[in-house]
Write a protein that holds these residues in place. Structure first.
Motif, PDB file in Angstrom:
ATOM      1  N   PRO A  42       1.115  -1.134   0.090  1.00  0.00           N
ATOM      2  CA  PRO A  42      -0.015  -0.032   0.059  1.00  0.00           C
ATOM      3  C   PRO A  42       0.886   1.424   0.074  1.00  0.00           C
ATOM      4  CG  PRO A  42       0.301  -0.878   2.278  1.00  0.00           C
ATOM      5  CD  PRO A  42       0.835  -1.833   1.425  1.00  0.00           C
ATOM      6  N   ASN A  43       1.529   1.279  -0.915  1.00  0.00           N
ATOM      7  CA  ASN A  43       2.520   2.684  -0.771  1.00  0.00           C
ATOM      8  C   ASN A  43       3.035   2.855  -2.452  1.00  0.00           C
ATOM      9  OD1 ASN A  43       3.895   4.974  -0.245  1.00  0.00           O
ATOM     10  ND2 ASN A  43       5.430   3.797   0.927  1.00  0.00           N
ATOM     11  N   ILE A  44       3.359   3.733  -2.948  1.00  0.00           N
ATOM     12  CA  ILE A  44       4.023   3.969  -4.429  1.00  0.00           C
ATOM     13  C   ILE A  44       5.542   4.911  -4.020  1.00  0.00           C
ATOM     14  CG2 ILE A  44       3.786   5.097  -6.631  1.00  0.00           C
ATOM     15  CD1 ILE A  44       0.924   4.835  -6.090  1.00  0.00           C
ATOM     16  N   THR A  45       6.438   4.331  -4.746  1.00  0.00           N
ATOM     17  CA  THR A  45       7.793   4.909  -4.458  1.00  0.00           C
ATOM     18  C   THR A  45       8.024   5.616  -5.875  1.00  0.00           C
ATOM     19  OG1 THR A  45       9.049   2.910  -4.692  1.00  0.00           O
ATOM     20  CG2 THR A  45       8.515   3.789  -2.536  1.00  0.00           C
ATOM     21  N   PHE A  46       9.020   4.822  -6.712  1.00  0.00           N
ATOM     22  CA  PHE A  46       9.739   5.490  -7.868  1.00  0.00           C
ATOM     23  C   PHE A  46      10.029   4.323  -8.861  1.00  0.00           C
ATOM     24  CE2 PHE A  46      12.751   4.759  -4.665  1.00  0.00           C
ATOM     25  CZ  PHE A  46      13.755   4.026  -5.224  1.00  0.00           C
ATOM     26  N   GLY A  47      10.082   4.810 -10.296  1.00  0.00           N
ATOM     27  CA  GLY A  47      10.457   3.497 -11.121  1.00  0.00           C
ATOM     28  C   GLY A  47      11.680   3.812 -11.768  1.00  0.00           C
ATOM     29  N   PRO A  48      11.802   3.357 -13.067  1.00  0.00           N
ATOM     30  CA  PRO A  48      13.095   3.280 -13.480  1.00  0.00           C
ATOM     31  C   PRO A  48      13.737   4.810 -14.035  1.00  0.00           C
ATOM     32  CG  PRO A  48      11.745   1.639 -14.714  1.00  0.00           C
ATOM     33  CD  PRO A  48      10.942   2.389 -13.799  1.00  0.00           C
ATOM     34  N   PRO A  49      13.138   5.622 -14.446  1.00  0.00           N
ATOM     35  CA  PRO A  49      13.598   7.085 -14.638  1.00  0.00           C
ATOM     36  C   PRO A  49      14.343   7.726 -13.617  1.00  0.00           C
ATOM     37  CG  PRO A  49      11.218   7.111 -15.355  1.00  0.00           C
ATOM     38  CD  PRO A  49      11.384   5.645 -14.605  1.00  0.00           C
ATOM     39  N   VAL A  50      13.834   7.379 -12.386  1.00  0.00           N
ATOM     40  CA  VAL A  50      14.550   7.833 -11.199  1.00  0.00           C
ATOM     41  C   VAL A  50      16.011   7.051 -10.904  1.00  0.00           C
ATOM     42  CG1 VAL A  50      14.574   8.079  -8.453  1.00  0.00           C
ATOM     43  CG2 VAL A  50      12.570   8.863  -9.873  1.00  0.00           C
ATOM     44  N   VAL A  51      15.766   5.695 -11.023  1.00  0.00           N
ATOM     45  CA  VAL A  51      16.836   4.796 -10.970  1.00  0.00           C
ATOM     46  C   VAL A  51      17.883   5.208 -12.174  1.00  0.00           C
ATOM     47  CG1 VAL A  51      17.819   2.468 -11.282  1.00  0.00           C
ATOM     48  CG2 VAL A  51      15.569   2.979 -10.104  1.00  0.00           C
ATOM     49  N   GLU A  52      17.383   5.547 -13.176  1.00  0.00           N
ATOM     50  CA  GLU A  52      18.497   5.885 -14.340  1.00  0.00           C
ATOM     51  C   GLU A  52      19.015   7.232 -13.890  1.00  0.00           C
ATOM     52  OE1 GLU A  52      18.328   6.611 -19.112  1.00  0.00           O
ATOM     53  OE2 GLU A  52      16.664   6.431 -18.108  1.00  0.00           O
ATOM     54  N   SER A  53      18.418   8.248 -13.254  1.00  0.00           N
ATOM     55  CA  SER A  53      18.960   9.485 -13.093  1.00  0.00           C
ATOM     56  C   SER A  53      19.957   9.262 -12.062  1.00  0.00           C
ATOM     57  CB  SER A  53      17.927  10.429 -12.668  1.00  0.00           C
ATOM     58  OG  SER A  53      17.305  10.049 -11.509  1.00  0.00           O
ATOM     59  N   ILE A  54      19.815   8.605 -11.003  1.00  0.00           N
ATOM     60  CA  ILE A  54      20.701   8.263  -9.922  1.00  0.00           C
ATOM     61  C   ILE A  54      21.863   7.384 -10.069  1.00  0.00           C
ATOM     62  CG2 ILE A  54      19.161   8.825  -8.071  1.00  0.00           C
ATOM     63  CD1 ILE A  54      19.170   6.097  -7.507  1.00  0.00           C
ATOM     64  N   ARG A  55      21.770   6.861 -11.396  1.00  0.00           N
ATOM     65  CA  ARG A  55      22.708   5.743 -11.794  1.00  0.00           C
ATOM     66  C   ARG A  55      24.030   6.746 -12.058  1.00  0.00           C
ATOM     67  NH1 ARG A  55      24.171   1.160 -10.780  1.00  0.00           N
ATOM     68  NH2 ARG A  55      25.749   2.523  -9.685  1.00  0.00           N
ATOM     69  N   LYS A  56      23.888   7.940 -12.511  1.00  0.00           N
ATOM     70  CA  LYS A  56      24.856   8.925 -13.018  1.00  0.00           C
ATOM     71  C   LYS A  56      25.703   9.412 -11.812  1.00  0.00           C
ATOM     72  CE  LYS A  56      21.744  10.526 -16.696  1.00  0.00           C
ATOM     73  NZ  LYS A  56      20.915  11.580 -17.015  1.00  0.00           N
ATOM     74  N   ASP A  77      13.155  -2.801 -17.956  1.00  0.00           N
ATOM     75  CA  ASP A  77      13.509  -1.300 -17.903  1.00  0.00           C
ATOM     76  C   ASP A  77      14.245  -1.062 -16.475  1.00  0.00           C
ATOM     77  OD1 ASP A  77      11.452  -0.729 -19.966  1.00  0.00           O
ATOM     78  OD2 ASP A  77       9.762  -0.886 -18.586  1.00  0.00           O
ATOM     79  N   PHE A  78      14.139  -1.875 -15.625  1.00  0.00           N
ATOM     80  CA  PHE A  78      14.940  -1.599 -14.554  1.00  0.00           C
ATOM     81  C   PHE A  78      16.598  -1.926 -14.840  1.00  0.00           C
ATOM     82  CE2 PHE A  78      11.076  -1.550 -12.001  1.00  0.00           C
ATOM     83  CZ  PHE A  78      11.321  -0.232 -11.439  1.00  0.00           C
ATOM     84  N   ILE A  79      16.884  -2.826 -15.699  1.00  0.00           N
ATOM     85  CA  ILE A  79      18.004  -3.359 -16.256  1.00  0.00           C
ATOM     86  C   ILE A  79      18.616  -2.340 -16.768  1.00  0.00           C
ATOM     87  CG2 ILE A  79      19.272  -4.956 -17.354  1.00  0.00           C
ATOM     88  CD1 ILE A  79      17.386  -7.249 -16.376  1.00  0.00           C
ATOM     89  N   LYS A  80      17.772  -1.792 -17.651  1.00  0.00           N
ATOM     90  CA  LYS A  80      18.263  -0.779 -18.727  1.00  0.00           C
ATOM     91  C   LYS A  80      18.632   0.299 -17.912  1.00  0.00           C
ATOM     92  CE  LYS A  80      15.969  -1.841 -23.073  1.00  0.00           C
ATOM     93  NZ  LYS A  80      14.870  -1.733 -23.750  1.00  0.00           N
ATOM     94  N   ALA A  81      17.927   0.750 -16.732  1.00  0.00           N
ATOM     95  CA  ALA A  81      18.305   2.021 -15.998  1.00  0.00           C
ATOM     96  C   ALA A  81      19.359   1.910 -15.187  1.00  0.00           C
ATOM     97  CB  ALA A  81      17.037   2.003 -14.978  1.00  0.00           C
ATOM     98  N   GLY A  82      20.169   0.465 -15.064  1.00  0.00           N
ATOM     99  CA  GLY A  82      21.370   0.315 -14.250  1.00  0.00           C
ATOM    100  C   GLY A  82      21.414  -0.616 -12.938  1.00  0.00           C
ATOM    101  N   VAL A  83      20.339  -1.191 -12.818  1.00  0.00           N
ATOM    102  CA  VAL A  83      20.271  -1.914 -11.582  1.00  0.00           C
ATOM    103  C   VAL A  83      21.398  -3.384 -11.879  1.00  0.00           C
ATOM    104  CG1 VAL A  83      17.983  -1.526 -10.903  1.00  0.00           C
ATOM    105  CG2 VAL A  83      18.350  -3.529 -12.024  1.00  0.00           C
ATOM    106  N   ASN A  84      21.774  -3.707 -10.624  1.00  0.00           N
ATOM    107  CA  ASN A  84      22.833  -5.017 -10.707  1.00  0.00           C
ATOM    108  C   ASN A  84      22.370  -6.030  -9.973  1.00  0.00           C
ATOM    109  OD1 ASN A  84      24.398  -1.953 -10.070  1.00  0.00           O
ATOM    110  ND2 ASN A  84      25.321  -3.114 -11.739  1.00  0.00           N
ATOM    111  N   MET A  85      21.000  -5.919  -9.044  1.00  0.00           N
ATOM    112  CA  MET A  85      20.532  -6.844  -8.395  1.00  0.00           C
ATOM    113  C   MET A  85      19.040  -6.786  -8.312  1.00  0.00           C
ATOM    114  SD  MET A  85      22.945  -6.615  -5.066  1.00  0.00           S
ATOM    115  CE  MET A  85      22.088  -8.021  -4.176  1.00  0.00           C
ATOM    116  N   ILE A  86      18.458  -7.781  -8.671  1.00  0.00           N
ATOM    117  CA  ILE A  86      16.794  -7.676  -8.339  1.00  0.00           C
ATOM    118  C   ILE A  86      16.117  -8.694  -7.710  1.00  0.00           C
ATOM    119  CG2 ILE A  86      14.699  -7.678  -9.892  1.00  0.00           C
ATOM    120  CD1 ILE A  86      15.880  -6.434 -12.223  1.00  0.00           C
TER     121      ILE A  86
END
Length: 221
Positions: A42-56, A77-86
């Motif tokens: 019951p909560n919403i946080t963030f998605g791939p665009p935020v991950v991609e931005s902080i990847r930099k 989408d999350f892998i493209k954004a730069g995550v290493n573990m899912i």
């Protein structure tokens, strides 16, 4: 292997980049990303665009905990954004093995999550395929909750299952209410990755990271 993974769910998002750099400079090992869709939890946080931005901002590994329904729709989408573990919740998808294959085929580590009420035995058919297990020591959905003491027993049960399956290489991660009071105990039980939110971001970030790392490495003096 003992690794500290600050959860940015507890960070100040108005200065998120600055706080990520602070935890990195203080010695954090991983950045933990709590991804919530408002359906599985019951909560919403963030998605791939935020991950991609902080990847930099940092080269630290990104550990994405997907608290979302049908995670297979978003893994690419999350892998493209730069995550290493899912990691994902097996009850959020119909074909857990397929999700693991999707993750690992992209050279990303795959993990599954145990909620506080989820028995360790549910991992019996998938333990041969995964890289790590995330044990939730609070009910997922919100930061700042108190550690559920009984979940520590899951670490012991998981280690027994790992030995039985000849998979002692699997990493054990724990998330929820981890702080300076319990991190040494959890480390002695065999936890490898410690997710901490408020215990990192509330107060002096550098001192918090240093003290947590001392605790998880057994340096309590």
């Amino acid at each position: 292997m003992k690794l500290l993974a600050p959860s940015i769910l507890s960070a100040d998002f108005s200065i998120l980049g600055q706080q990520i750099k602070e935890v990195e400079e203080a010695g954090a090992d991983i950045i933990h990303l709590d991804i919530m869709d408002g359906r599985y939890v019951p909560n919403i946080t963030f998605g791939p665009p935020v991950v991609e931005s902080i990847r930099k901002i940092t080269d630290l590994p990104f550990d994405a905990h997907l608290m979302i329904v049908e995670p297979e729709k978003y893994i690419t989408d999350f892998i493209k954004a730069g995550v290493n573990m899912i990691s994902f919740h097996m009850d959020a998808t119909i074909h857990a093995h397929r999700v693991v294959d999707m993750i690992k085929s992209n050279d990303v580590k795959a993990g599954v999550v145990l909620n506080p009420a989820t028995p360790v035995k549910t991992l019996e058919e998938i333990i041969h395929y995964i890289d790590y297990v995330l044990i939730m020591s609070v009910n997922p959905g919100f930061g700042g909750q108190k550690f559920i003491p009984q979940t520590a027993e899951k670490v012991k049960k998981l280690k027994l299952l790992m030995e039985k399956a000849n998979r002692t290489d699997i990493l054990i991660e724990i998330d929820g209410g981890v702080n300076q009071d319990n991190i040494n105990y959890l480390s002695m039980l065999g936890v490898n990755i410690f997710v901490a939110g408020n215990a990192v971001f509330k107060g002096n970030i550098k001192e918090n990271v240093v003290n947590l790392k001392r605790g998880m490495l057994g340096c309590l003096s």
